[in-house]
Design an enzyme around this catalytic site. Structure first.
Site, short mmCIF file in Angstrom:
data_model
loop_
_atom_site.label_atom_id
_atom_site.label_comp_id
_atom_site.label_asym_id
_atom_site.label_seq_id
_atom_site.Cartn_x
_atom_site.Cartn_y
_atom_site.Cartn_z
CD1 TRP A 102 -4.51 4.13 -0.04
CD2 TRP A 102 -3.56 2.95 -1.62
NE1 TRP A 102 -3.32 3.88 0.12
CE2 TRP A 102 -2.59 3.10 -0.73
CE3 TRP A 102 -3.47 2.40 -3.00
CZ2 TRP A 102 -1.56 2.55 -0.89
CZ3 TRP A 102 -2.35 1.65 -2.84
CH2 TRP A 102 -1.28 1.67 -1.89
CD GLU A 145 6.07 -2.14 1.00
OE1 GLU A 145 5.67 -3.11 1.37
OE2 GLU A 145 6.75 -1.05 1.66
CD GLU A 183 2.83 -3.12 5.14
OE1 GLU A 183 3.72 -3.26 4.39
OE2 GLU A 183 2.65 -2.24 6.08
CG HIS A 186 2.15 -0.82 0.69
ND1 HIS A 186 2.63 -0.89 1.92
CD2 HIS A 186 0.89 -0.05 0.77
CE1 HIS A 186 1.92 -0.27 2.85
NE2 HIS A 186 0.78 0.00 2.14
CD GLU A 236 4.73 -1.68 9.22
OE1 GLU A 236 5.19 -0.85 8.33
OE2 GLU A 236 4.08 -2.65 8.94
CB THR A 239 8.65 1.03 5.69
OG1 THR A 239 9.29 -0.06 6.25
CG2 THR A 239 8.05 1.00 4.51
CG ASP A 268 -1.44 2.13 3.65
OD1 ASP A 268 -2.27 2.86 4.24
OD2 ASP A 268 -1.69 1.44 2.70
CD GLU A 269 4.74 0.47 5.08
OE1 GLU A 269 4.52 -0.21 6.26
OE2 GLU A 269 5.05 -0.05 4.16
CG HIS A 272 0.45 -0.80 8.78
ND1 HIS A 272 0.69 -1.20 7.61
CD2 HIS A 272 -0.93 -0.90 9.02
CE1 HIS A 272 -0.40 -1.39 6.97
NE2 HIS A 272 -1.51 -1.15 7.88
#
Length: 419
Positions: A102, A145, A183, A186, A236, A239, A268-269, A272
């Protein structure tokens, strides 16, 4: 990327450099390297702080200022270098190509559209319901971020995995660049949302971002990939929890767009987190003693959150009390804890999660590593007891009418409660 929970109260002074562990230190020596022009003031160890074990065996003690650097041992370097094939094979599965990711433009009003003004009005209408304390935490998360350059720089200080040229083809260098690129979306997305919302003072926010990137971060990683990958595994997950909770609260405050944005970032976090945890899992498989000692070392230091140097140039003077200046990071962290975005209980849960994920309790260890193992298996409970005391103190203070607030430049200098 969240509040700092200290378990020892202070950082180690230079004189407390750790002895060798798990092996004989061949030649311990201190090298006074290029001292900073303004050396930091000496610190005093907390009397209750537990004994610090060394991270890895047979590593010379090198100092820069009052910090140990390049602490990875010969054994540790051999392990890291031997993981190159594993990294090449495994890490790519935790990344997505750009055409499958995205992008911020997918969720924000399209300035090229004839309906841009209508889209913008809808965004601002739903954002108008967000309370001030929530906005403080959302801005703090976004600022953290946006300090991504510091995090990439941190990874590129690590012995054995750094990107020596900026475009190396090694699997570690490729991972660092690809992780950074994912990242980067974000901060971009949260920044643009907040700008369009009209709810915050964007100049104050932008000053804060510039100051934070200029200040860097110092999580005491010693150029050591063992320490860093444990740190990033923790970060991660923290977050992911934070963004997941901001998503939940955005729904509660009737902003479904923001809830979706924060939820996507949390996802996403989470991906990761799995990647960094897998790296550390492989370290435990290949070097259980060294990995256990590194894990214990990071937990004894306390996880210093990436935004611990955050400064807007206004908060300290504007929130003086009891002869001390206000601390923007501590106040932001207090608000995050108070509204349930990231709490000390979350910190304790992360510790227990990592202990379980890496099978620490099942390792067959001896000596200093066994002592570190025992410490780790009980550390979450210790943090949880601290959290319970914090809650009790907060309830008592509220009953007695002792509340504390702070003004934040980010929300046009309005005040919010800190607990």
């Amino acid at each position: 990327m969240l509040p700092y929970v200290s378990t020892s109260g202070t950082q180690r002074p230079a004189s407390s450099c750790r002895p060798s562990c798990g092996g004989r230190l061949l030649r311990a020596h201190v090298i006074a390297q290029a001292q900073p022009s303004s050396p930091p003031p000496p610190t005093v160890p907390h009397p209750a702080a537990p004994k610090q074990p060394s991270v890895l065996p047979e590593s010379p003690i090198l100092l820069f200022g009052n910090q140990r650097v390049h602490s990875t041992s010969r054994r540790g370097m051999e392990v890291i270098q031997g993981m190159s094939g594993w990294a090449s094979k495994e890490l790519g599965r935790y990344l997505k190509p750009s055409d499958r990711c995205w992008q911020p433009a997918d969720f924000l009003p399209d300035p090229a559209s004839d309906t841009f003004i209508d889209q913008l009005h809808a965004l601002r209408q739903t954002a108008s319901s967000l309370p001030a304390d929530y906005l403080v935490v959302l801005v703090g998360d976004m600022v953290t971020e946006e300090a991504l350059p510091s995090y990439m720089n941190m990874l590129n200080t690590l012995d054995g995995v750094r990107d020596e040229t900026g475009a190396e083809a090694t699997p570690w260098a490729q991972w660092t660049r690809a992780w950074t690129s994912e990242e980067n979306r974000h901060g971009d997305l949260l920044n643009r949302y907040l700008y369009l919302s009209g709810r915050v003072d964007m100049r104050a926010v932008e000053v804060t971002i510039q100051n934070l990137i200029g200040s860097g971060l110092d999580p005491k990683l010693e150029n050591n990939p063992y320490l860093c990958f444990i740190y990033t595994s923790f970060q991660e997950r923290a977050t992911k929890i934070s963004h997941g909770n901001t998503a939940r609260l955005a729904n509660l405050h009737s902003d479904p767009l923001l809830a979706k944005i924060c939820g996507l970032i949390a996802a996403d976090e989470a991906r990761h987190e799995i990647a960094y945890s897998a790296i550390v899992g492989e370290l435990f498989s290949r070097d259980p003693e060294g990995a256990t000692l590194a894990f214990a070392d990071m937990m004894r230091k306390g996880i210093v959150m990436p935004a611990h140097f955050v400064d807007d140039g206004w908060h300290g003077e504007a929130n003086q009390g009891g002869g001390a200046k206000g601390n923007l990071f501590h106040d932001y962290a207090s608000v995050a804890d108070a509204i349930g975005v990231y709490t000390t209980q979350d910190y304790a849960n992360i510790v227990d999660n990592l202990v379980t994920r890496w099978g620490v309790a099942d390792l067959q260890l001896s000596g200093e590593a066994a002592a570190a193992q025992h410490f780790l298996c009980n550390h979450g409970s210790r943090i949880r007891r601290l959290a319970d005391l914090q809650v009790e103190r907060r309830i008592r203070d509220r009953k007695q009418g002792r509340t504390k607030s702070a003004a934040f430049s980010w929300i046009n200098k309005r005040e919010v409660l800190l607990a």
